[in-house]
Design an enzyme around this catalytic site. Structure first.
Site, short mmCIF file in Angstrom:
data_model
loop_
_atom_site.label_atom_id
_atom_site.label_comp_id
_atom_site.label_asym_id
_atom_site.label_seq_id
_atom_site.Cartn_x
_atom_site.Cartn_y
_atom_site.Cartn_z
CD GLU A 151 60.63 66.54 74.05
OE1 GLU A 151 60.57 67.37 73.14
OE2 GLU A 151 59.64 65.89 74.43
C1 ACM Z 1 59.85 62.86 71.22
O1 ACM Z 1 59.31 63.21 70.16
N1 ACM Z 1 59.89 63.67 72.27
C2 ACM Z 1 60.47 61.56 71.37
#
Ligand code: ACM
Length: 482
Positions: free
Chosen positions: A300
């Site tokens: 992310e």
């Molecule tokens: C995640 O759940 N951002 C690895």
């Protein structure tokens, strides 16, 4: 339990050969002989409180009792055999880990009152026969996010102790995120004192001193659990950025973050100080961590351009190798150049592999499977679950259990194992941890340990129900519907 094939062992053993008409009954005069000092002491410590028996550790084969023998290296280093006859239980393995797993199986063959902390009535009977057992995957993990909400060492130790009962052998600690930095680093002290002083929803947060972390690593090692520390980068870094202005692209430290959004923070990819920071942090984490892996996150990173992300990962991954460790990253690291032995942790759906996973596979990465619609312990069981999230769907116990890790990836992919993450945006107390973890973590443990051909939902469900009294003795507040 009358015969050995009526056992409720979780994870289900690879081979079970009952010997009807034979049983072992632990008596007050029993002794324990062990070639592994740690496994012998562990067994005695588990058995003495509920039985009230002295159970001395002895050097010669006991006339009546339990023997743990380092013998007969199996086809797999963690393999063990367990033989139950009228006067003796004999566990054999080529490794201390295998003996420890044999001990866990033996404890599950005894009545559930063996989990009580005070003397119980018995009888302490084990049906006769033989078990031969070995894991399907070498990496059988759980993850605890101690960043969104901080949990102190006592809570983490208890978590480790319970996972080890199900032959889980890795605890991945998510030690840093936007909301908090949880490990003291000598070279960058404000990470813990400033970056650690917050968590989701406000509150004081917290962090582990170096000594506390080292103690946790040692406690886990005694239970054959390897700690995998994660320092999530370049995103998920607001806590570090709030502690050190120079790590920010604009040189201005943001305030602490106590919300639950993702994707807004990034270490400055252009500044040299960023790489000194990463090198020194990784160096200290590596020095405190005897296990082979350091997890560098990489998920992310939505406020880092794809080009910057690669630049960053191309510089950071070799720092892990230089510190003597193997890189693990969330599977978004797939397109970045690979370091030897790298593991990509897949957290997409079990139904739809994505381009980052394909890139990781194309580079020959080993894959750790954490499909979010199957093994994310922070997902709600169903709409009525009071805490938890639902972006990857509801995950009831059967959904967590009833899939084959070999079927997600193309044939020939190198599967390291399976790991169940518990993210803690909504998890505030130890009881919250328990309710999301039990019984889904035992389901994942069986998925990672047992042969696919031995796993059958109705059978698993019945064995799980037989564990409820054990959890009750341990004070585990499990989710009761499955
Ligand atoms: C995640 O759940 N951002 C690895």
């Amino acid at each position: 339990m009358t015969t050995l094939d009526a056992h409720a062992v979780v994870p289900v053993p690879a081979e079970v050969h009952p010997e009807p008409g034979v049983s072992f009954q632990l008596r007050p005069d029993a002794a324990i002989r062990s070639d592994s000092a740690s496994a012998g002491a562990y067994l005695a410590e588990r058995l003495r409180p509920p039985t009230g028996y002295p159970l001395p550790l002895v050097d010669a084969p006991p006339a009546h009792g339990i023997e743990l023998l380092r013998a007969g290296a199996g086809v797999h280093p963690e393999e063990y055999s367990l033989w139950v006859d009228a006067e003796r239980v004999t566990i054999r393995s080529g490794t201390d880990a295998g003996l420890f797993y044999g001990v866990q199986t033996l404890l599950q063959l005894l009545p559930s009152t063996v989990e009580a902390g005070t003397v119980q009535a018995g009888p302490w009977t084990v049906p006769g026969g033989r078990i031969v057992d070995r894991p399907r995957y070498a990496y059988r993990g759980a993850m605890l996010d101690v960043s969104r909400h901080f949990f102190g060492v006592e809570v983490v130790r208890r978590f480790v102790d319970r996972l080890s009962r199900y032959k889980i052998n890795v605890l991945h600690l998510h030690l840093s995120d936007d909301q908090g930095w949880r490990l003291a680093v000598d070279a960058w002290p404000r990470l813990a004192t400033v970056g650690g002083a917050s968590q989701v929803g406000g509150g004081g947060g917290g962090h582990y001193s170096r000594e506390e972390y080292a103690g946790l690593v040692e406690y886990a090692a005694a239970r054959h659990v390897t700690i995998v520390p994660e320092i999530d980068m370049p995103g998920h870094t607001n806590a570090a950025l709030s502690a050190y202005p120079e790590l920010n692209a604009d040189g201005i430290a943001p305030p602490p973050y106590t919300g639950v959004d993702v994707g807004f923070s990034s270490l400055s990819v252009d500044k040299e100080v960023t790489y000194r920071f990463v090198r020194e942090v990784i160096g200290e984490v590596a020095a405190l961590t005897p296990g082979p892996y350091i997890h560098i996150g990489g998920d992310e990173a939505q406020s880092t351009t794809p080009e910057d992300y690669r630049t960053f990962m191309d510089r950071v991954q070799p720092l892990v190798t230089a510190a003597g460790k193997t890189v693990i990253g969330w599977h978004q690291i797939g397109p970045a150049a690979r370091e030897p032995g790298r593991i990509a942790q897949y957290w997409g759906s079990s139904e739809s592999p994505d381009d980052d996973l394909r890139a990781a596979l194309a580079q020959g990465d080993r894959i750790l499977l954490s499909p979010s619609n199957r093994v994310y312990l922070d997902m709600k069981y169903d709409a009525a679950t009071p805490i938890g999230l639902d972006w990857a769907g509801h995950i009831d116990v059967r959904t967590a259990y009833d899939w084959d890790p070999a079927e997600i990836l193309p044939a020939g992919a190198d599967v390291a194992g399976v790991e169940a993450p518990l993210w803690t945006e909504t998890v505030e107390t130890p009881a919250d941890i328990d309710r999301l973890t039990y019984p889904r973590l035992p389901a994942v443990a069986e998925l990672a340990w047992s042969p696919q051909r031995s796993r059958y939902w109705p059978d698993f469900r019945a064995r799980l129900a037989a564990h409820e009294p054990r959890w009750a003795h341990l004070g585990i507040e499990f989710h009761p519907e499955y």
